[in-house]
Design a protein around this motif. Structure first.
Motif: not given
Length: 242
Positions: A15, A63, A94
């Motif tokens: 990321m 991201d 994430r």
């Protein structure tokens, strides 16, 4: 304004997220994760993070797809998002990578961290909370409300606010009712604000690029109203945590 690109691994991806700090004060400040729309980390989420930093928060625009990739094809993006919707653990991974990175910053007070998100980014903020993420608030703007693991609402530690267009074709009344039931079952401190005559992507001035005004359309008044709702919740939440 200080800016920095932070790299970290999450869900097997590298990321590249953008950190915004308004000044060089040594005083620790509240931190805010900003998760983008499904297309990836573009100017919309970055501008919101910069705006937050300008008023005293440390903001990390996160991201979504790895390597800072931003997609422009809606059909292709939905193909990338579908597996994440089916597997909340991946979405949480994430989002969690961004949280760990923000919490490690010396400018941030770890007791005063929130997550906000737009469209699928709102889903990310909610899934981070459902996964027990150490955040004081999760706020979704025109965010998907559905989850494959509604029973995990019991893990939510902070407050929840979702700001939804009442006429958003992607977030119908049935989805809103299911979300209400999920929040009640989890005994969450939650709020839902509906905006009449408003559809999807009401915070994004570039929503018209999709060419689907019945689905996605910017609404300046609702953008301002929902931003103010977020700031009020921040004031309430962070004052309690300080």
């Amino acid at each position: 304004m200080q800016t920095e690109i932070l790299s970290y691994e999450a869900d097997g991806l590298q990321m590249r997220s953008h950190l915004y700090v308004g000044d060089s004060s040594s005083v620790r400040r509240p931190g805010v994760l900003v998760f983008p729309e499904a297309f990836g980390l573009g100017d919309h989420a970055k501008s919101r993070a910069e705006r937050l930093a300008a008023i005293g928060y440390v903001a990390l625009a996160c991201d979504l797809h790895g390597e800072g990739i931003v997609h422009d094809d809606l059909e292709a993006v939905m193909g990338l998002i579908a597996p994440l919707q089916k597997d909340p653990a991946r979405t949480r991974a994430r989002a969690g990578g961004g949280l760990e990175t923000l919490l490690a910053r010396p400018e941030v007070d770890p007791a005063r961290v929130a997550a906000i998100g737009y469209c699928f980014g709102g889903t990310m903020a909610l899934e981070l909370a459902r996964g027990g993420g150490e955040i004081a608030a999760a706020i979704g703007f025109h965010s998907g409300l559905a989850t494959a693991a509604p029973e995990d609402a019991k893990n939510i530690r902070g407050k929840v606010l979702v700001c939804i267009g009442a006429d958003d074709p992607g977030i119908d009344a049935a989805q809103r009712v299911a979300f209400e039931e999920e929040m009640r079952a989890g005994k969450v401190d939650w709020q839902m604000t509906l905006y009449g005559g408003v559809v999807h992507s009401f915070t994004n001035p570039d929503a018209g690029r999709l060419g689907r005004p019945d689905f996605a359309r910017y609404d300046a008044r609702t953008d301002a109203r929902s931003w103010d709702e977020m700031l009020r919740l921040f004031d309430e939440t962070f004052a309690t945590a300080s």
